[in-house]
Design an enzyme around this catalytic site. Structure first.
Site, PDB file in Angstrom:
ATOM      1  CD  GLU A 266      -3.224  -0.532   2.087  1.00  0.00           C
ATOM      2  OE1 GLU A 266      -4.379  -0.929   1.872  1.00  0.00           O
ATOM      3  OE2 GLU A 266      -2.916   0.103   3.125  1.00  0.00           O
ATOM      4  CG  HIS A 287      11.152 -29.298  -0.823  1.00  0.00           C
ATOM      5  ND1 HIS A 287      11.999 -30.349  -1.154  1.00  0.00           N
ATOM      6  CD2 HIS A 287      11.574 -28.835   0.373  1.00  0.00           C
ATOM      7  CE1 HIS A 287      12.877 -30.518  -0.184  1.00  0.00           C
ATOM      8  NE2 HIS A 287      12.649 -29.620   0.753  1.00  0.00           N
ATOM      9  CE  LYS A 388     -12.055   0.039   0.745  1.00  0.00           C
ATOM     10  NZ  LYS A 388     -11.647   0.897   1.870  1.00  0.00           N
TER      11      LYS A 388
END
Length: 397
Positions: A266, A287, A388
């Site tokens: 952010e 791995h 949003k």
């Protein structure tokens, strides 16, 4: 004690002249930082606030089965990550805290409601604006569980709100209903809010917050290291290292990486700039992702967070398993560095609350300094608002 090594496996990726040029900008960067109106997190806490946090933490522990913290992003990641680091992997005996409000999964919320319906629980809802969608929805659902069990007077004992001092829907609710409340100061943004009641209240239930606060402000002494870290990251970016991989060797420390990912993501990710933060847990990810890191596209560098002594002594073939683990990590750093992957190291002498709190201050400083080096505002997050707005438009149709 915390040690930093940003040189051994790094310096051949840029010249000493380049580093000197960035270091010469330090005074200007710190001046910009110091003149910001969003660095309330560098201010010492008043003892009255600390005392009230402790008092409320004791009240929760002595009167309820568990606490549900409702928040998302900066409203929960700090205390969540901190708490995870110091819990036992199995049969943990600390007071139970559930962190909710991070998902809109109906399955999760349905199971949470069923788990809580017969519990004597307390809610601490955290949102500076009071309008965060995930937080609002979760709060309403869980408050309804309490409303089915208690009248309005009893309900007040079960709800604690942490929000803006004067404005927002949650502050209005506090004023109307008389709920217990704490304040997130206006000059502290969510991802920098560790040293506020948003995080200190949940932590006060199981930890000595005097030690946490003391350790946090000891982080001020790490300002030079924080700037060097920011400068090193910036130069690696300039040389094509666009991803920072935070690497740890304990599962319970991995949640701290989630906090780091928000902090740097952010802070830096604006205007087409910034370093993409990700994380791995070793030896597990050796791995899987280890193949890419060693042999794949050379677009990343690693920052290793290490603990020299974990105080757990298990032997294998007459050797301390912690020593074996450290040998493996040393070998990984050497191997990855030979694969053109710069490796930075941050080492704690032991994993304790003071060291972690100091590191939080260190990383917050480094993130802010990085923002100024990238010539962006390190304290806003305009990109978060775009999704949003799309959600609001879709739900309005």
């Amino acid at each position: 004690m915390i040690k930093f090594d940003f040189k051994t496996y790094v310096n051949n990726y840029f010249s000493s002249e380049e580093l000197a040029d960035i270091l010469n900008k330090k005074k200007d960067v710190i001046s910009k930082f110091s003149s910001s109106n969003m660095i309330g997190w560098t201010r010492e806490l008043d003892q009255e606030t600390i005392a009230e946090i402790k008092k409320t933490g004791s009240y929760i522990k002595n009167n309820f089965d568990l606490l549900v913290v409702i928040g998302i992003g900066g409203s929960f990641l700090g205390s969540y990550a901190f708490d995870k680091m110091f819990r036992k992997y199995f049969n943990d005996d600390k007071f139970e805290i559930i962190y909710a409000g991070t998902t809109l999964s109906s399955k999760y919320l349905d199971e949470l409601v069923n788990y809580l319906k017969d519990k004597n629980f307390c809610i601490n809802v955290i949102s500076k604006s009071g309008t965060t969608m995930e937080t609002t929805i979760t709060y309403k659902i869980l408050k309804d569980v309490l409303k089915r069990k208690y009248d309005s007077e009893e309900l007040k004992k079960h709800i604690i709100i942490t929000t803006d001092k004067e404005s927002g829907k949650l502050r209005q609710e506090v004023n109307k209903k008389g709920y217990k409340s704490f304040i997130i100061p206006n000059d502290i943004g969510g991802r920098y809010s560790f040293i506020t009641p948003a995080h200190l209240l949940p932590l006060s239930i199981n930890y000595d917050i005097d030690k946490i606060v003391k350790g946090y402000f000891h982080g001020k002494r790490l300002i030079d290291s924080a700037y060097l870290y920011a400068a090193t990251r910036y130069l690696l970016f300039k040389h094509g290292k666009f991803i920072e991989n935070f690497s740890v060797d304990e599962e319970n420390i991995s949640y701290f990486c989630e906090w780091l990912k928000q902090l740097f993501g952010e802070t830096e990710g604006k205007n087409g700039k910034g370093i993409y933060p990700t994380s791995t847990i070793y030896t597990r990810d050796l791995h899987s992702l280890g193949q890419f890191i060693q042999d794949g596209n050379k677009i990343l560098f690693e920052t290793f967070l290490r603990v020299k002594d974990n105080n757990n002594y298990i032997e294998y073939d007459n050797r301390n398993l912690n020593e074996i683990n450290n040998v493996v990590i040393d070998s990984v750093i050497r191997a990855h560095s030979t694969g053109n992957v710069p490796c930075l190291e941050i080492e704690m002498d032991e994993l304790n609350t003071e060291n972690i709190a100091s590191l939080i201050y260190f990383f917050q400083l480094a993130a802010a300094f990085s923002g100024y080096l990238f010539e962006i505002n390190p304290f806003n997050q305009p990109g978060v608002e775009i999704y949003k707005e799309e959600v609001r438009k879709s739900l309005a149709n």
